[in-house]
Design an enzyme around this catalytic site. Structure first.
Site, mmCIF file in Angstrom:
data_model
loop_
_atom_site.group_PDB
_atom_site.id
_atom_site.type_symbol
_atom_site.label_atom_id
_atom_site.label_comp_id
_atom_site.label_asym_id
_atom_site.label_seq_id
_atom_site.Cartn_x
_atom_site.Cartn_y
_atom_site.Cartn_z
ATOM 1 C CE LYS A 194 -61.565 2.869 -63.669
ATOM 2 N NZ LYS A 194 -60.908 3.565 -62.667
ATOM 3 C CG HIS A 208 -64.067 -15.622 -44.209
ATOM 4 N ND1 HIS A 208 -64.153 -16.623 -43.045
ATOM 5 C CD2 HIS A 208 -62.724 -15.446 -44.289
ATOM 6 C CE1 HIS A 208 -62.745 -16.374 -42.481
ATOM 7 N NE2 HIS A 208 -62.107 -15.766 -43.394
ATOM 8 C CD GLU A 264 -65.740 3.778 -63.747
ATOM 9 O OE1 GLU A 264 -66.362 4.591 -63.601
ATOM 10 O OE2 GLU A 264 -64.134 3.781 -63.525
ATOM 11 N NE ARG A 287 -51.598 19.699 -75.322
ATOM 12 C CZ ARG A 287 -50.991 18.670 -75.202
ATOM 13 N NH1 ARG A 287 -51.445 17.570 -75.712
ATOM 14 N NH2 ARG A 287 -49.862 18.633 -74.370
ATOM 15 C CE LYS A 289 -62.226 12.302 -65.345
ATOM 16 N NZ LYS A 289 -61.718 10.986 -65.244
ATOM 17 C CG ASN A 306 -47.441 21.247 -72.285
ATOM 18 O OD1 ASN A 306 -47.742 21.027 -71.258
ATOM 19 N ND2 ASN A 306 -47.489 20.519 -73.014
ATOM 20 N N GLY A 307 -45.213 22.100 -69.696
ATOM 21 C CA GLY A 307 -44.314 21.201 -69.117
ATOM 22 C C GLY A 307 -43.781 21.581 -67.745
ATOM 23 C CD1 TRP A 366 -53.520 20.265 -65.415
ATOM 24 C CD2 TRP A 366 -55.422 20.639 -65.926
ATOM 25 N NE1 TRP A 366 -54.471 19.350 -64.726
ATOM 26 C CE2 TRP A 366 -55.636 19.995 -64.998
ATOM 27 C CE3 TRP A 366 -56.918 21.308 -66.469
ATOM 28 C CZ2 TRP A 366 -56.768 19.267 -64.393
ATOM 29 C CZ3 TRP A 366 -58.000 20.808 -65.863
ATOM 30 C CH2 TRP A 366 -57.896 19.682 -65.168
ATOM 31 C CB CYS A 410 -50.587 24.208 -70.865
ATOM 32 S SG CYS A 410 -50.308 24.013 -69.015
ATOM 33 C CD GLU A 449 -59.313 2.127 -60.003
ATOM 34 O OE1 GLU A 449 -60.179 2.199 -59.161
ATOM 35 O OE2 GLU A 449 -59.387 2.754 -61.213
HETATM 36 O O1 M6R Z 1 -62.775 13.647 -58.905
HETATM 37 P P1 M6R Z 1 -62.722 12.592 -57.788
HETATM 38 O O2 M6R Z 1 -61.588 11.860 -57.906
HETATM 39 O O3 M6R Z 1 -62.926 13.083 -56.376
HETATM 40 O O4 M6R Z 1 -63.788 11.502 -58.243
HETATM 41 C C1 M6R Z 1 -63.884 10.358 -57.320
HETATM 42 C C2 M6R Z 1 -64.860 9.375 -58.113
HETATM 43 O O5 M6R Z 1 -66.228 9.797 -58.599
HETATM 44 C C3 M6R Z 1 -64.346 8.878 -59.456
HETATM 45 O O6 M6R Z 1 -62.945 8.165 -59.110
HETATM 46 C C4 M6R Z 1 -64.913 7.747 -60.084
HETATM 47 O O7 M6R Z 1 -65.079 6.585 -59.100
HETATM 48 C C5 M6R Z 1 -64.428 7.313 -61.402
HETATM 49 N N1 M6R Z 1 -65.629 7.239 -62.466
HETATM 50 C C6 M6R Z 1 -63.915 6.124 -61.321
HETATM 51 O O8 M6R Z 1 -63.164 5.737 -62.728
#
Ligand code: M6R
Length: 609
Positions: free
Chosen positions: A485, A504, A488, A28, A604, A101-102, A75, A2, A481
């Site tokens: 990263k 395979h 993307e 925040r 996002k 905050n905490g 938050w 927060c 993962e």
């Molecule tokens: O908000 P969510 O965790 O549901 O989002 C899921 C995906 O859209 C999200 O993880 C997306 O793949 C990100 N860009 C990964 O870095």
């Protein structure tokens, strides 16, 4: 996470300054906002749920009298984002106001104790115990100063806090204190400020004093006095001149939010580990009763689900089905029934594919459980039980700190379930719980010791046309993962597989110099994984290995290696092993001249199907 703020200004009302500063702290937290001021022995308070502009439109946050005040942008962690839970929180008499905050870990015990002494609570927050404790201290000792009452109060708090307190009894001072949540003080000739972060006051002063953990500060128009909470000794500290631009300040000097968020992980993991036990226990009870458990998510959250399916299986002997949300209805929709449980994992709690899967499952009477970073999101509203992962807002589009927090909640959940089912011995339980507690330090070590090395590796491979990411067992999820990263944010095509699958088919892509990233914790899969490394090496691949510190065997085979502290149990390894991969993706993007915070074509939160 927060944002807190407080100020005392000469010859002017504080409220407009508080409002403007909260706007700069909105990154925040932004689910509710509030301001309290003092004038002529009276406390004035305005607060509500919603973003700052929305609340201002209804309540006019500039219109409170008095030259002293505090403010908060929230938050939610404890208690939904409702007006009643918004800060500032006040004591019974309405004379003491607190922003925080905490997370106060022992708030339930404190609340019970205070209720026993007649205090009346209005909110569901952990914070509200603070004004009541201060009130209690002042009631018990009429000559006690506000600063001493706050000092005695914070000594009773377990957890993390940065707080700012005002009282009608001492209308010329703000008392603030910190432990494991950020707090800075700003000064100029006309005013004194306290805030979670420098950007809050940077447009009005560049003179800042960083408050350290375990310190309490009293602000007045005469300046500030810092004391150690442990022994009340006064600490002398001069302000520093801050030469950041406002844009740099919001990122705390980091070039991008993504890098800042990667670096925040030791702190966010510590916060996540402060989760209230009873939420984990409750969810573990639901999982225990379920006939079949689907772990439903997208993108990074799906990778957390995949990793957790190994945790649930290995620790609690529970078979779970990780499913990509957009496939859930087609794949399992018809077979879902009243005995099915769906654990939906979503950072935002608003991802359309996940909500569609949840709705379909609800219509068939399945039990919905949720894990999210956004309390108050749709997912929390449709879940029978939900857990807030407590990572704070994530601004970079690429999920980083929220992934490691998800993993740590899921690991905690698997452990609870294992205990409930009698699947782990007391010794094993204690060992794993201790290792989980150590993970924030482990992640800190990875960042401190390996970042420079990862930067060099990114420079070396920046022109590679494609990458492989390979791991075995739970490290398959880490590999997926790492690949996501890199794709993307650095726009490098990449493939991830369980290492055993590569022969395979995918191995045919490998030619001399093809970069292959191996995730190599020394777990049960280690020996077999070495065979996979050899296969790739024999075909001329460039091996980049993420290894445990001191793993001489893989060091000899690898072209480049990144070391992670040894000793993390297999089920927890994704939390430390993914960090170098986040850094690799970040530095690859930077090397290639891309802005990692805003990758093209992505949002996002993906709220369309
Ligand atoms: O908000 P969510 O965790 O549901 O989002 C899921 C995906 O859209 C999200 O993880 C997306 O793949 C990100 N860009 C990964 O870095």
């Amino acid at each position: 996470m927060c944002g807190i703020f407080g100020c005392i200004v000469k010859d002017a009302n504080a409220a407009p300054t508080i409002h403007a500063s909260l706007k700069r702290l909105e990154y925040r937290g932004y689910d509710s906002v509030g301001v309290a001021t003092v004038q002529d022995g009276k406390l004035y308070l305005k607060k509500d749920q919603g973003k700052i502009d929305e609340v201002h439109a209804v309540h006019n946050l500039d219109d409170l009298p008095g030259n002293i005040g505090i403010g908060h942008t929230r938050w939610a962690t404890h208690g939904a984002p409702l007006q009643i839970n918004a800060h500032p929180h006040v004591d019974c008499s309405g004379q003491i106001a607190v922003v925080h905050n905490g997370i106060i870990e022992n708030f339930s015990e404190l609340k019970q104790e205070l209720e026993g002494r007649g205090h009346v609570f209005k909110s569901k927050t952990d914070t509200e115990v603070i004004p009541h404790l201060i009130e209690e201290n002042l009631r018990n000792n009429l000559s006690m100063s506000l600063a001493d009452a706050v000092l005695e109060t914070v000594k009773r708090l377990d957890g993390s806090y940065a707080i700012a307190v005002i009282s009608t009894k001492e209308p010329d001072r703000i008392v603030c204190a910190r432990h494991e949540s950020p707090l800075v003080v700003g000064v100029n000739e006309k005013a004194v400020y306290c805030a979670s972060d420098i950007p809050a006051f940077l447009p009005v002063t560049n003179k800042a004093v960083i408050v350290e953990d375990g310190e309490l500060v009293t602000l007045s128009l005469g300046g500030y006095e810092i004391k150690k909470i442990s022994d009340s000794k006064v600490v002398a500290r001069e302000p520093k001149l801050i030469d950041w631009t406002p844009e740099m300040a919001v990122k705390q000097g980091y070039q991008h939010f993504m890098l800042k968020e990667i670096h925040e992980q030791p702190g966010t993991l510590r916060n996540t580990l402060r989760l209230q036990e009873h939420y984990l226990d409750l969810m573990a009870t639901f999982l225990d009763r379920a006939h079949e458990v689907f772990l439903v998510a997208c993108g990074t959250s799906y990778h957390a689900c995949l990793a957790s399916s190994y945790m649930f299986s290995k620790l609690a002997f529970l078979v779970t089905y990780p499913v990509i949300a957009s496939e859930f209805v087609e794949q399992h929709g018809k077979s879902v029934n009243i005995d099915s449980t769906l654990l939906a994992v979503s950072q935002s709690g608003e991802t359309a594919d996940i909500l569609a899967a949840v709705n379909a499952a609800r219509q068939r009477a399945a039990t919905i459980l949720g894990l999210t970073n956004a309390i108050g999101s749709t997912l929390t509203r449709v879940s029978r039980v939900y857990i807030g992962q407590q990572s704070g807002p994530e601004i970079g589009v690429a999920a980083t700190k929220t992934f490691t927090s998800q993993l740590s909640v899921l690991a905690g959940l698997a452990l609870r379930l294992a205990k409930k089912r009698g699947k782990v011995s007391q010794d094993e339980m204690d060992f794993l719980a201790e290792k989980l507690e150590k993970l924030p330090d482990t992640v800190e070590t990875v960042i401190q010791t390996q970042e420079e090395k990862v930067k060099q590796i990114a420079k070396k491979y920046k022109d590679a046309k494609a990458f492989f990411f390979l791991g075995r067992g739970i490290s398959t999820a880490t590999a997926y993962e790492g690949r996501l990263k890199l794709m993307e944010i650095a726009y490098v095509p990449a493939i991830a597989f369980p290492a055993g699958e590569s022969k395979h088919g995918p191995i045919s892509l490998v030619e001399p110099g093809f970069p292959v990233v191996f995730i190599c914790p020394k777990d049960e899969t280690y020996k077999t994984l070495i065979g996979n490394v050899m296969e790739m090496k024999a075909r001329g691949a460039s091996i980049i290995a993420v290894i445990e510190e001191g793993d001489e065997e893989i060091k000899r085979l690898a072209d480049d290696y990144i070391e992670v502290p040894a000793g993390t149990p297999e089920v927890l390894s994704p939390i430390s092993f993914v960090v170098p991969l986040q850094l690799l993706a970040y530095y690859m993007a930077v090397e290639k001249g891309y802005n990692p915070d805003t990758p093209r074509n992505l949002a996002k939160s993906v709220t369309v199907k």
